[in-house]
Design a protein around this motif. Structure first.
Motif, PDB file in Angstrom:
ATOM      1  N   ASN A  17       1.189  -0.851  -0.466  1.00  0.00           N
ATOM      2  CA  ASN A  17       0.308  -0.043   0.059  1.00  0.00           C
ATOM      3  C   ASN A  17       0.596   1.148   0.096  1.00  0.00           C
ATOM      4  O   ASN A  17       1.459   1.596   0.776  1.00  0.00           O
ATOM      5  N   PRO A  18       0.861   1.913  -0.849  1.00  0.00           N
ATOM      6  CA  PRO A  18       1.570   3.444  -1.266  1.00  0.00           C
ATOM      7  C   PRO A  18       1.676   4.452  -0.137  1.00  0.00           C
ATOM      8  O   PRO A  18       2.463   4.828   0.763  1.00  0.00           O
ATOM      9  N   THR A  19       0.151   4.288   0.649  1.00  0.00           N
ATOM     10  CA  THR A  19       0.107   5.440   1.362  1.00  0.00           C
ATOM     11  C   THR A  19       0.761   4.890   2.748  1.00  0.00           C
ATOM     12  O   THR A  19       0.923   4.906   3.644  1.00  0.00           O
ATOM     13  N   ASP A  20       0.124   3.783   3.059  1.00  0.00           N
ATOM     14  CA  ASP A  20       1.178   2.729   4.144  1.00  0.00           C
ATOM     15  C   ASP A  20       3.159   3.369   4.278  1.00  0.00           C
ATOM     16  O   ASP A  20       3.591   3.589   5.177  1.00  0.00           O
ATOM     17  N   ALA A  21       3.827   3.214   3.047  1.00  0.00           N
ATOM     18  CA  ALA A  21       4.808   3.436   2.910  1.00  0.00           C
ATOM     19  C   ALA A  21       5.291   4.597   3.378  1.00  0.00           C
ATOM     20  O   ALA A  21       6.056   4.696   3.634  1.00  0.00           O
ATOM     21  N   TRP A  22       4.296   6.035   2.409  1.00  0.00           N
ATOM     22  CA  TRP A  22       4.818   6.906   2.589  1.00  0.00           C
ATOM     23  C   TRP A  22       4.547   7.366   3.973  1.00  0.00           C
ATOM     24  O   TRP A  22       5.647   8.566   4.478  1.00  0.00           O
ATOM     25  N   LEU A  23       3.763   7.349   5.048  1.00  0.00           N
ATOM     26  CA  LEU A  23       3.019   6.862   6.107  1.00  0.00           C
ATOM     27  C   LEU A  23       4.760   7.050   6.805  1.00  0.00           C
ATOM     28  O   LEU A  23       5.018   7.724   8.416  1.00  0.00           O
ATOM     29  N   LEU A  24       5.010   5.674   7.129  1.00  0.00           N
ATOM     30  CA  LEU A  24       6.336   4.298   7.670  1.00  0.00           C
ATOM     31  C   LEU A  24       7.335   5.875   6.690  1.00  0.00           C
ATOM     32  O   LEU A  24       8.012   6.397   7.620  1.00  0.00           O
ATOM     33  N   TRP A  25       7.985   6.369   5.671  1.00  0.00           N
ATOM     34  CA  TRP A  25       8.982   7.069   5.373  1.00  0.00           C
ATOM     35  C   TRP A  25       8.968   8.528   6.121  1.00  0.00           C
ATOM     36  O   TRP A  25       9.642   9.364   6.639  1.00  0.00           O
TER      37      TRP A  25
END
Length: 77
Positions: A17-25
């Motif tokens: 999920n791109p949203t999860d990856a961006w939030l983690l970043w």
């Protein structure tokens, strides 16, 4: 030779999920959390040890994270 079903299941498992990856970043990029999430655990360890390359590596990942996610989600690793 792997069957079509096994290829499809493998592709589903690697979808991130791109949203999860961006939030983690955004919040934990300096620890490499987004790298662990997308499956680059060796680079994640390196980022954790170096604190994201003292911030520089984390910043650069912001430019390339979207492209990496598209490659992973399309199955082209």
């Amino acid at each position: 030779m792997p069957s079509a079903r096994s290829r499809r299941l493998r592709k589903q498992r690697t979808r991130r999920n791109p949203t999860d990856a961006w939030l983690l970043w955004t919040f934990f990029g300096w620890l490499g959390a987004h790298r662990y999430y997308i499956g680059d655990w060796k680079k994640g360890i390196a980022m954790t040890v170096t604190l994201g390359g003292l911030g520089l590596w984390s910043l650069l990942d912001g430019f390339f994270l979207g492209r990496r996610l598209r490659r992973i989600n399309s199955g082209r690793l």
